[in-house]
Each structure stands twice: as C-alpha cells, then as structure tokens.
Motif scaffolding. Sequence first.
Motif, short mmCIF file in Angstrom:
data_model
loop_
_atom_site.label_atom_id
_atom_site.label_comp_id
_atom_site.label_asym_id
_atom_site.label_seq_id
_atom_site.Cartn_x
_atom_site.Cartn_y
_atom_site.Cartn_z
N ARG A 120 -6.47 -9.84 6.19
CA ARG A 120 -5.99 -9.36 4.89
C ARG A 120 -5.12 -10.39 4.17
O ARG A 120 -5.23 -10.63 2.98
N ASP A 155 6.10 -5.56 15.34
CA ASP A 155 5.02 -6.39 15.89
C ASP A 155 5.15 -7.88 15.59
O ASP A 155 5.13 -8.71 16.49
N ARG A 162 0.84 -1.21 0.00
CA ARG A 162 0.00 0.00 0.00
C ARG A 162 0.86 1.25 0.00
O ARG A 162 0.46 2.30 -0.47
N ASP A 214 2.41 -3.18 23.59
CA ASP A 214 1.60 -2.41 22.66
C ASP A 214 0.33 -3.20 22.31
O ASP A 214 0.31 -3.96 21.34
N1 CTP Z 1 4.43 -1.50 13.86
C1 CTP Z 1 4.47 -2.16 15.07
N2 CTP Z 1 3.51 -1.94 16.01
C2 CTP Z 1 2.52 -1.06 15.77
C3 CTP Z 1 2.46 -0.37 14.55
C4 CTP Z 1 3.43 -0.63 13.60
O1 CTP Z 1 5.38 -2.95 15.28
N3 CTP Z 1 1.60 -0.85 16.70
C5 CTP Z 1 5.48 -1.75 12.84
C6 CTP Z 1 5.16 -2.95 11.99
O2 CTP Z 1 6.30 -3.75 11.92
C7 CTP Z 1 4.89 -2.40 10.62
C8 CTP Z 1 5.58 -1.04 10.64
O3 CTP Z 1 5.63 -0.65 11.99
O4 CTP Z 1 5.37 -3.22 9.60
C9 CTP Z 1 4.89 0.02 9.84
O5 CTP Z 1 3.54 0.17 10.26
P1 CTP Z 1 2.37 0.18 9.21
O6 CTP Z 1 2.69 1.08 8.09
O7 CTP Z 1 1.10 0.36 9.97
O8 CTP Z 1 2.44 -1.34 8.78
P2 CTP Z 1 2.50 -2.07 7.37
O9 CTP Z 1 2.86 -3.47 7.68
O10 CTP Z 1 3.33 -1.32 6.41
O11 CTP Z 1 0.98 -2.02 7.09
P3 CTP Z 1 0.18 -1.84 5.76
O12 CTP Z 1 0.52 -3.00 4.90
O13 CTP Z 1 -1.21 -1.88 6.33
O14 CTP Z 1 0.58 -0.50 5.20
#
Ligand code: CTP
Length: 434
Positions: A195, A138, A57, A182
């Motif tokens: 997803r 995460d 995305r 978290d």
């Molecule tokens: N992350 C995390 N804990 C959270 C939010 C985010 O560890 N509460 C980390 C995750 O490893 C994630 C990264 O920060 O891969 C970036 O967050 P985000 O852009 O929300 O995750 P994406 O995996 O890139 O999600 P998407 O595919 O929905 O864009």
Amino acid sequence: MSATAGNASGAGAGAEVIAGLARLPGGCELLALATEREDVALVGGAVRDLLLVRTPRELDVVVDGAAAAFAQELAGALAALGGGAPSSTGHQRFGTALVVWEGGRIDIAERRAESYPSPGALPEVRAGTLEEDLARRDFTVNAIAVPLSGRLAGELLCAEHAQEDLREGRLRVLHEGSFLDDPTRLLRLARYSARLGFKAEPRTAELASEALATGALDTVSRARIGAELRLALAESDAVAALGAISELGALTAIERRLRLDESLARRALALLPADGRPDLLLMASLLLPLSIDPDEDPEPVMFELLDGLEFTAGDRECVMRTALVAPGLFKELSLAAKPSEMHEALSAHTIEAIALGGAMGEGTSSVTAEAEIWFERLRHVHLEITGQDLLDAGIPAGPQVGWRLTHALARKLDGELGGGREAEITAALELDVR
Ligand code: CTP
C-alpha cells in the motif's frame, strides 16, 4: 523500547498532523472535545498517513480510560453536525469503542501495555502509558502519536527510527520477537509494503523470513489469519497486497497450494462488473490450483480452509462456486456459439466465476470478449412476459410453462424476436412440447 518526545522537527510534524486532522471529517469535533481533557492522542495509522499526506482510512485515538464514554461524547458532538446519526459502540472487555457516521469512523482505545504469554497467543493487556501503548505496536511507522491535549499537546511522540523510516519508506519491527509474538504482522508487513510502497528494513526482512521458516503462522488461530487476509483483499490494490504476501512466502504458509497469478487476477478484476465482489473473486483465484488438482476432491479442502479462516457462509459459498466453476466455464464459453448458448452456460453462475473464467481465456480464444458481451448486454436481457401470461393463454400449469419461457428467452437473446410482449408470447407458444 521507549517512545521519545519529539524534538523541534517533532513539534513541527505534530502541528502538521493537527492541521491535517482539522481538515478531516470529524477532526474539529475530536480536537474540540480533546481540549476539555488531558489524555487524548491521535495514534498509529492516522498519524502515519497524515505525515505522508495520505488520507487515513479511519482515525485511531487513545485515551486514558473509559473509551466508551468518550465515544458517546464524540458521537453526540458529531450528531450536532446533522446528517446520519453517528453510532457509538463500546467493548468494555477490550477497552475499545467505535464511532461510525456517514463521514467516517473513529476507533477509540484505552492506552494499554501488552505482553504475550506465548508466541501467537492473544496478548495479556493492562492499562499503560502512551509510551507503552506505542511500544506494543507492529512497525515503527505505526508506533507514532500526537497528543491532542495535555502537557505534550501537538508534540510528535514516536518509537526510535519512526520518523526516518517514514521518510525513507521503511518498515521496521520494534523488537526481535515481534513476528513471533504476533505472526499476523507478517501479513501486515506485506500489506503495508504494497500500500505505502515501503520496503522491509533488512533485519526486519530477515526476522520475517525466519519466522515464516519456523512455522510462526501455524501458532496463530486461522480466524486471525483470515481477518488479516480479508484486510489484504479489501485493499484498494488488493492484487499488489496479495502479491507482496505471496512474495514473502506467507501465502503458501497459509495453505501450500494457494497461488497468485497476478496477471490473471488483474484481467479478471477488469472484467468484473461493479456489482461484483472483487475480494471474493481474488480469494477464488488463489484457490484455482486446488480446483484443477486431479488427485483430490477440492470441495472439502476449500470448505475447511475458508471455514477455518472464518469467511461468512455466504462469502464462502461464493468463493467456492467461483473457484470450482471458473476453469470449466472457460471451456463452456469457448464452445458457446450463440447468445442463447452463452446464457445456458453462464446464467446459473456467480459473476465472479464468469469474470475469472473469462479472464482465463485471454490470448487463446474469444472467451474474454464473450464474457464482456455477457456482462455488458446479455445478462440484462429478460422477458417482459411471465408464466402467468402463458397460463392466461391457455397453457396448463406444469413444467412446460418453464420450458416455453426458456425457449422464448433463447429466441430473444439470439435476436430472432421483434420487440414487445406479443412476440414473446408467440415464441413461447410455438414450442412443440409433445
Ligand atoms: N497493530 C499491531 N499489530 C497488529 C494489529 C495492529 O501492532 N496485529 C497496531 C498497529 O500499530 C496499528 C494499530 O494497531 O497502527 C491499529 O491497527 P489498524 O487499524 O489495523 O492499523 P492502521 O495502521 O490504522 O491500518 P489502516 O491504515 O489499514 O487502517
């Protein structure tokens, strides 16, 4: 936890990621800029998605420092492509920056290490290595990076188990305290599982249940829960994301009366026209048990919940008006016999409420069909004349102008008028207002 440099298969996978990146909008510009320095790596969801042969995305990038300066350079390189001007914004305090242009979005963050002063609190952050940056994440499938420059360029660096978890479709936290540090990760677990079609690895599932059972979600600010909930509502299959959140038990942990009726939600979304807001409709559908609770005034409860979750005032209003009105609309729709009666029942309501009310009628009456007729045809019926035409025809200014217009519209809706302005004026003038 330590991130481990990729072995032979890691290097092959890294090359795959770089090839995939080069095909994405902005990918070549990012790669070109990266070769001029040592510290740029693609991380997290972007790497995960490229390895799964999905389109990310957005692109997530980490650098050693000065994220905002890198964002500016990147925006400059993207501007040279022509089209809409890219914007770059930096948040110095968080060490993050964002480049947005018509082709996509690139998030840039300074590599960091995090520690949690107390469960649910925001982490304390300091500059860190790439390994530390992966270790703060995460799930293993997100704790994954491909340096685009420097000594390890093109290698896949990842947390232990990351590659096998990606292959096997497993979501696994990096350590036992992850959900307590978290708790928004509970919602993320559900969202990713819906997803990606992944399953929580058994110990991770256990930790998630334990965290929920001990009230972990109560230790996080409602604003952060709201932000995660909005991400779920924005998923392309948001019903599946909410379904997974509900199944995990996280929905009722947010508010004990929230309920998802998947079948109702899908029917309502199918009715909602393209100019509607699926996210707000779904949020409203979760609130329906509150609307029909005879023991409590639902409005203040909904207000407090949505306000705490930091829905914007406009979105909050729409969700509340939808949830409060939909059950009654269902009844009104079932009583409306003529198009003009449907207009009277529906015209003041949000289209989300009409879709939800219409979906509530499935199988019991023609209500769903009526909502469909409303969306497809009746809501687009308008008068050609205005109040000014009636004033010109000698009607004195005052409430009767409105009554007459309403009367003419009702006759037009019921198919009783021939076409054109004259017929509308005649219908408006015929109303006996004495
Ligand atoms: N992350 C995390 N804990 C959270 C939010 C985010 O560890 N509460 C980390 C995750 O490893 C994630 C990264 O920060 O891969 C970036 O967050 P985000 O852009 O929300 O995750 P994406 O995996 O890139 O999600 P998407 O595919 O929905 O864009």
